[in-house]
Enzyme design. Structure first.
Site, PDB file in Angstrom:
ATOM      1  N   ASP A  55       0.743  -1.151   0.099  1.00  0.00           N
ATOM      2  CA  ASP A  55      -0.047  -0.108   0.090  1.00  0.00           C
ATOM      3  C   ASP A  55       0.862   1.283   0.053  1.00  0.00           C
ATOM      4  O   ASP A  55       2.008   1.165   0.344  1.00  0.00           O
ATOM      5  CB  ASP A  55      -0.943   0.010   1.219  1.00  0.00           C
ATOM      6  CG  ASP A  55      -2.019  -1.106   1.270  1.00  0.00           C
ATOM      7  OD1 ASP A  55      -2.056  -1.409   0.351  1.00  0.00           O
ATOM      8  OD2 ASP A  55      -2.112  -1.288   2.473  1.00  0.00           O
ATOM      9  N   TYR A 108       6.588  -9.814   7.408  1.00  0.00           N
ATOM     10  CA  TYR A 108       6.368  -8.257   7.459  1.00  0.00           C
ATOM     11  C   TYR A 108       6.639  -8.043   9.066  1.00  0.00           C
ATOM     12  O   TYR A 108       6.391  -8.994   9.891  1.00  0.00           O
ATOM     13  CB  TYR A 108       4.764  -8.182   7.380  1.00  0.00           C
ATOM     14  CG  TYR A 108       4.475  -8.197   5.769  1.00  0.00           C
ATOM     15  CD1 TYR A 108       4.506  -7.066   4.881  1.00  0.00           C
ATOM     16  CD2 TYR A 108       3.958  -9.413   5.103  1.00  0.00           C
ATOM     17  CE1 TYR A 108       3.971  -7.022   3.687  1.00  0.00           C
ATOM     18  CE2 TYR A 108       3.678  -9.355   3.956  1.00  0.00           C
ATOM     19  CZ  TYR A 108       3.655  -8.356   3.288  1.00  0.00           C
ATOM     20  OH  TYR A 108       3.273  -8.197   2.161  1.00  0.00           O
TER      21      TYR A 108
END
Length: 257
Positions: A43, A94
């Site tokens: 994103d 992540y």
């Protein structure tokens, strides 16, 4: 023969990885002409140190980076076979980083444990119109660590859906603040309610690694350039944060006069 490139970038400087003229992918396309695939679509605001792109030719990494804008680097390359799909990775790792404002660490860890395993994550996904696809994914690992004034949330899995990590991060942090309960999160997994959970800010999320069964040739010189960039930016932002803190404390001093 296609080649897989490791890519690092500062998400604050780009409008996401793809889908925009100021995206990371657009910058890479201007160098390669076109790309054959990508490892992960991040994103706007999300950074990465181990994303990957598939390109049709091998170019020197220094040459590529000299033609890329500030804040994005290629630092390793591997030759792969025809038909290689960079989306089919072994694992993705992540890290989400947030300030620690006294959140209950055990409460955060209890909620983090709920996300492990295979679940219907509809409550923790922002759908892009693909509702026909079952929103069932498997999360291999979720970790919560606190060091100093920061909370570190680790997520490992073969793949994650749109906004899934940021929504899970929000739930974990909210549990630590007493905003939501462990039972509330359990119910969202048992009886999904799309849209029930907001997303944590994008700026705290970093794609650490995408694991492939290929051997990369690492250019340590280009890797160090990315390292120095992030280190220098950290130092600048740390000083800026201290300045804002001092300004706030001074305002409280005036309030006491």
């Amino acid at each position: 023969m296609p080649y897989l490139y490791r890519v690092a970038y500062d998400g604050a400087l780009f409008h996401g990885f793809t889908g925009h003229s100021n995206s990371v992918e657009a910058a890479l396309r201007r160098v390669f002409g076109h790309l054959l695939g990508r490892g992960s679509r991040t994103d706007p605001g999300v950074s990465a140190v181990g994303n990957a792109v598939l390109a049709p030719s091998r170019l020197p990494l220094g040459y590529i980076n000299s033609r890329l804008p500030r804040g994005v680097w290629t630092w390793a390359v591997a030759e792969v076979g025809e038909g290689f799909n960079p989306r089919r990775a072994r694992r993705r790792r992540y890290l989400y980083v947030a300030p620690h404002w006294g959140e209950d660490v055990e409460a955060m860890r209890e909620v983090a444990e709920l996300f492990k395993g295979t679940h219907d994550f509809s409550s923790f996904i922002q759908f892009r119109g693909e509702r026909g696809t079952p929103p069932v994914t498997t999360v291999d690992e979720v970790g919560v660590e606190v060091a100093g004034r920061l909370v570190y949330l680790y997520f490992v899995g073969k793949g994650f859906r749109n906004k899934q990590i940021r929504k899970m991060a929000w739930a974990i942090l909210a549990a630590g603040r007493g905003v939501v309960s462990r039972r509330y999160v359990e119910e969202l997994l048992e009886r999904p309610r799309p849209g029930a959970v907001p997303s944590a800010p994008a700026e705290g999320l970093i794609l650490l690694d995408i694991e492939y069964d290929v051997k990369f040739d690492v250019d340590r010189g280009e890797l160090r350039k990315a390292y120095v960039y992030f280190l220098e930016k950290y130092r600048r932002l740390e000083a800026l944060a201290a300045a804002y803190r001092a300004a706030g404390e001074r305002l409280l001093f005036y309030d006491d006069l």
